[in-house]
Scaffold this motif. Structure first.
Motif, PDB file in Angstrom:
ATOM      1  N   LEU A 152       0.810  -1.170   0.026  1.00 38.91           N
ATOM      2  CA  LEU A 152       0.149   0.096  -0.038  1.00 38.91           C
ATOM      3  C   LEU A 152       0.882   1.191  -0.083  1.00 38.91           C
ATOM      4  CD1 LEU A 152      -2.455  -0.901   2.847  1.00 38.91           C
ATOM      5  CD2 LEU A 152      -3.019  -1.272   0.249  1.00 38.91           C
ATOM      6  N   ARG A 153       0.352   2.383  -0.592  1.00 40.85           N
ATOM      7  CA  ARG A 153       0.953   3.657  -0.658  1.00 40.85           C
ATOM      8  C   ARG A 153      -0.090   4.720  -0.603  1.00 40.85           C
ATOM      9  NH1 ARG A 153      -0.011   6.587  -4.988  1.00 40.85           N
ATOM     10  NH2 ARG A 153       0.140   5.212  -7.019  1.00 40.85           N
ATOM     11  N   TYR A 154       0.177   5.618   0.041  1.00 33.52           N
ATOM     12  CA  TYR A 154      -0.658   7.259  -0.056  1.00 33.52           C
ATOM     13  C   TYR A 154      -0.761   7.433  -1.488  1.00 33.52           C
ATOM     14  CZ  TYR A 154      -1.695  11.971   1.025  1.00 33.52           C
ATOM     15  OH  TYR A 154      -2.394  13.309   0.855  1.00 33.52           O
ATOM     16  N   ASP A 155      -2.021   8.061  -1.802  1.00 30.67           N
ATOM     17  CA  ASP A 155      -2.245   8.464  -2.907  1.00 30.67           C
ATOM     18  C   ASP A 155      -2.399   9.959  -3.323  1.00 30.67           C
ATOM     19  OD1 ASP A 155      -2.534   7.969  -5.870  1.00 30.67           O
ATOM     20  OD2 ASP A 155      -4.677   8.065  -5.665  1.00 30.67           O
ATOM     21  N   PRO A 156      -1.449  10.947  -3.290  1.00 25.96           N
ATOM     22  CA  PRO A 156      -1.833  12.286  -3.009  1.00 25.96           C
ATOM     23  C   PRO A 156      -2.731  12.847  -4.121  1.00 25.96           C
ATOM     24  CG  PRO A 156       0.587  11.869  -3.109  1.00 25.96           C
ATOM     25  CD  PRO A 156      -0.192  10.419  -3.370  1.00 25.96           C
ATOM     26  N   PRO A 157      -2.944  12.323  -5.107  1.00 25.15           N
ATOM     27  CA  PRO A 157      -4.144  12.769  -6.159  1.00 25.15           C
ATOM     28  C   PRO A 157      -5.730  12.587  -5.577  1.00 25.15           C
ATOM     29  CG  PRO A 157      -2.375  11.721  -7.453  1.00 25.15           C
ATOM     30  CD  PRO A 157      -2.089  11.388  -6.140  1.00 25.15           C
ATOM     31  N   ILE A 199      -0.985  -7.433  10.725  1.00 29.36           N
ATOM     32  CA  ILE A 199       0.268  -7.874  10.810  1.00 29.36           C
ATOM     33  C   ILE A 199       1.308  -6.616  10.963  1.00 29.36           C
ATOM     34  CG2 ILE A 199       2.304  -9.452  10.466  1.00 29.36           C
ATOM     35  CD1 ILE A 199      -0.443 -10.669  11.724  1.00 29.36           C
ATOM     36  N   THR A 200       0.950  -5.988   9.834  1.00 33.20           N
ATOM     37  CA  THR A 200       1.682  -4.591   9.531  1.00 33.20           C
ATOM     38  C   THR A 200       0.634  -3.386  10.307  1.00 33.20           C
ATOM     39  OG1 THR A 200       1.079  -4.649   7.423  1.00 33.20           O
ATOM     40  CG2 THR A 200       3.090  -5.240   7.854  1.00 33.20           C
ATOM     41  N   GLY A 201       1.248  -2.193  10.110  1.00 35.43           N
ATOM     42  CA  GLY A 201       0.200  -1.176  10.521  1.00 35.43           C
ATOM     43  C   GLY A 201       0.344   0.035   9.643  1.00 35.43           C
ATOM     44  N   ARG A 202       0.189  -0.170   8.555  1.00 35.04           N
ATOM     45  CA  ARG A 202      -0.123   0.827   7.344  1.00 35.04           C
ATOM     46  C   ARG A 202      -1.132   1.731   7.460  1.00 35.04           C
ATOM     47  NH1 ARG A 202       4.952   0.291   6.873  1.00 35.04           N
ATOM     48  NH2 ARG A 202       5.453  -1.602   5.935  1.00 35.04           N
ATOM     49  N   SER A 203      -1.311   2.880   7.180  1.00 35.94           N
ATOM     50  CA  SER A 203      -2.433   3.791   7.170  1.00 35.94           C
ATOM     51  C   SER A 203      -3.371   3.311   6.376  1.00 35.94           C
ATOM     52  CB  SER A 203      -2.205   5.235   6.752  1.00 35.94           C
ATOM     53  OG  SER A 203      -1.347   5.796   7.794  1.00 35.94           O
ATOM     54  N   HIS A 204      -4.888   3.235   6.754  1.00 40.88           N
ATOM     55  CA  HIS A 204      -6.106   2.694   6.065  1.00 40.88           C
ATOM     56  C   HIS A 204      -5.804   1.328   5.564  1.00 40.88           C
ATOM     57  CE1 HIS A 204      -7.255   7.000   4.921  1.00 40.88           C
ATOM     58  NE2 HIS A 204      -7.073   6.861   6.152  1.00 40.88           N
ATOM     59  N   GLN A 205      -4.940   0.481   6.191  1.00 42.48           N
ATOM     60  CA  GLN A 205      -4.462  -0.691   5.659  1.00 42.48           C
ATOM     61  C   GLN A 205      -5.787  -1.611   5.819  1.00 42.48           C
ATOM     62  OE1 GLN A 205      -1.081  -2.870   7.549  1.00 42.48           O
ATOM     63  NE2 GLN A 205      -2.275  -4.838   7.526  1.00 42.48           N
ATOM     64  N   LEU A 206      -6.811  -1.801   6.908  1.00 42.20           N
ATOM     65  CA  LEU A 206      -7.704  -2.716   6.922  1.00 42.20           C
ATOM     66  C   LEU A 206      -8.878  -2.328   5.915  1.00 42.20           C
ATOM     67  CD1 LEU A 206      -7.880  -3.135  10.795  1.00 42.20           C
ATOM     68  CD2 LEU A 206      -6.768  -4.718   8.899  1.00 42.20           C
ATOM     69  N   ARG A 207      -8.987  -1.108   5.793  1.00 43.31           N
ATOM     70  CA  ARG A 207      -9.921  -0.430   4.946  1.00 43.31           C
ATOM     71  C   ARG A 207      -9.877  -0.753   3.349  1.00 43.31           C
ATOM     72  NH1 ARG A 207     -10.374   5.641   7.497  1.00 43.31           N
ATOM     73  NH2 ARG A 207     -12.345   5.872   6.110  1.00 43.31           N
ATOM     74  N   VAL A 208      -8.434  -0.581   2.870  1.00 42.13           N
ATOM     75  CA  VAL A 208      -8.221  -0.649   1.636  1.00 42.13           C
ATOM     76  C   VAL A 208      -7.963  -2.232   1.123  1.00 42.13           C
ATOM     77  CG1 VAL A 208      -6.244  -0.071  -0.117  1.00 42.13           C
ATOM     78  CG2 VAL A 208      -6.771   1.377   1.392  1.00 42.13           C
ATOM     79  N   HIS A 209      -7.497  -3.073   2.137  1.00 40.17           N
ATOM     80  CA  HIS A 209      -7.362  -4.489   1.813  1.00 40.17           C
ATOM     81  C   HIS A 209      -8.846  -5.084   1.671  1.00 40.17           C
ATOM     82  CE1 HIS A 209      -2.992  -5.636   3.376  1.00 40.17           C
ATOM     83  NE2 HIS A 209      -2.886  -5.182   2.145  1.00 40.17           N
ATOM     84  N   MET A 210      -9.834  -4.773   2.771  1.00 42.38           N
ATOM     85  CA  MET A 210     -11.101  -5.497   2.568  1.00 42.38           C
ATOM     86  C   MET A 210     -11.941  -4.885   1.177  1.00 42.38           C
ATOM     87  SD  MET A 210     -11.404  -7.510   4.801  1.00 42.38           S
ATOM     88  CE  MET A 210     -13.213  -8.130   4.428  1.00 42.38           C
ATOM     89  N   LEU A 211     -11.546  -3.723   0.660  1.00 36.65           N
ATOM     90  CA  LEU A 211     -11.817  -3.202  -0.434  1.00 36.65           C
ATOM     91  C   LEU A 211     -11.243  -3.796  -1.739  1.00 36.65           C
ATOM     92  CD1 LEU A 211     -13.207  -0.852  -2.283  1.00 36.65           C
ATOM     93  CD2 LEU A 211     -11.241   0.411  -2.102  1.00 36.65           C
ATOM     94  N   SER A 212     -10.007  -4.053  -1.602  1.00 40.73           N
ATOM     95  CA  SER A 212      -9.349  -4.942  -2.394  1.00 40.73           C
ATOM     96  C   SER A 212      -9.768  -6.351  -2.955  1.00 40.73           C
ATOM     97  CB  SER A 212      -7.733  -4.989  -2.200  1.00 40.73           C
ATOM     98  OG  SER A 212      -7.580  -6.056  -1.262  1.00 40.73           O
ATOM     99  N   ILE A 213     -10.694  -7.047  -1.895  1.00 36.57           N
ATOM    100  CA  ILE A 213     -10.985  -8.293  -2.104  1.00 36.57           C
ATOM    101  C   ILE A 213     -12.571  -8.163  -2.398  1.00 36.57           C
ATOM    102  CG2 ILE A 213      -9.373  -9.526  -0.868  1.00 36.57           C
ATOM    103  CD1 ILE A 213     -11.233  -9.946   1.399  1.00 36.57           C
TER     104      ILE A 213
END
Length: 211
Positions: free
Chosen positions: A108-113, A149-163
């Motif tokens: 995951l990465r931050y998306d400035p746009p 397991i990791t602690g990225r910003s918005h990780q859970l929200r983006v990961h669940m969206l991705s599936i």
């Protein structure tokens, strides 16, 4: 600001364990009108020494720990950095996953746009891993337990969206049906386990989701 609906779950000489309500920042925002936050409320209401160790998103509710002295802050921060803590979240997600459990390993990465959104990016993203498990199945959504397991910003929200299963009430990532399905983001930090920074005792805190 008064503590209001900020609930103290545990306190001792080294740390505070809080049930943070939704729609409250963990730390002050950059804008002057975003000064109200969890750490400020605690500092202004009897805990001037409170120091933030980790953060929950503005809309995410649940368990968050703060340190009460420099040594405890250093040790707790180290535990989070070295992934010696254990965390679990309760969430409501749209739709029905085919399996009852699984893992999501997507960088995951931050998306400035599209700030403040984050996106999956296999070239520039940082490693992010989430385990998920279905707890209950309902007509149009599921209650799930999410373990980052990791602690990225918005990780859970983006990961669940991705599936294909965005969280209900998520104004950043949910489609119209999932957004309208609940009046708040359905993500709650329901369990935190850590080692006490002074005594060395392993401690486990639980707080059920309000949805």
């Amino acid at each position: 600001m008064p503590l209001s609906n900020v609930v103290i779950l545990h306190q001792d000489a080294a740390l505070l364990v809080i049930n943070k309500p939704t729609l409250l920042l963990s730390v002050p925002g950059r804008a002057e009108d975003n000064r109200d936050c969890l750490v400020t409320r605690l500092q202004e209401n009897g805990y001037p020494e409170a120091r933030i160790v980790h953060r929950l998103d503005w809309e995410t509710s649940g368990i968050i720990v703060l340190a009460r002295d420099a040594d405890s802050h250093r040790e707790l921060s180290r535990q989070f950095h070295d992934r010696e803590t254990e965390k679990a979240y309760t969430a409501l997600c749209w739709g029905q996953p085919e399996l009852d459990s699984g893992s999501i390993d997507l960088p995951l990465r931050y998306d400035p746009p599209t700030k403040p959104r984050h996106v999956v990016d296999f070239d520039q993203g940082k490693h992010a891993l989430t385990y998920w498990k279905v707890l209950e199945r309902h007509a149009e959504h599921c209650r799930v337990e999410l373990t980052p397991i990791t602690g990225r910003s918005h990780q859970l929200r983006v990961h669940m969206l991705s599936i294909g299963h965005p969280l209900l009430g998520d104004g950043l990532y949910a489609h119209a049906q999932a957004l309208a399905a609940y009046p708040r983001l359905c993500l709650h930090a329901s369990m935190l386990s850590l080692t006490h920074p002074q005594t060395g005792e392993r401690m486990r805190f639980e707080c059920p989701a309000p949805f």
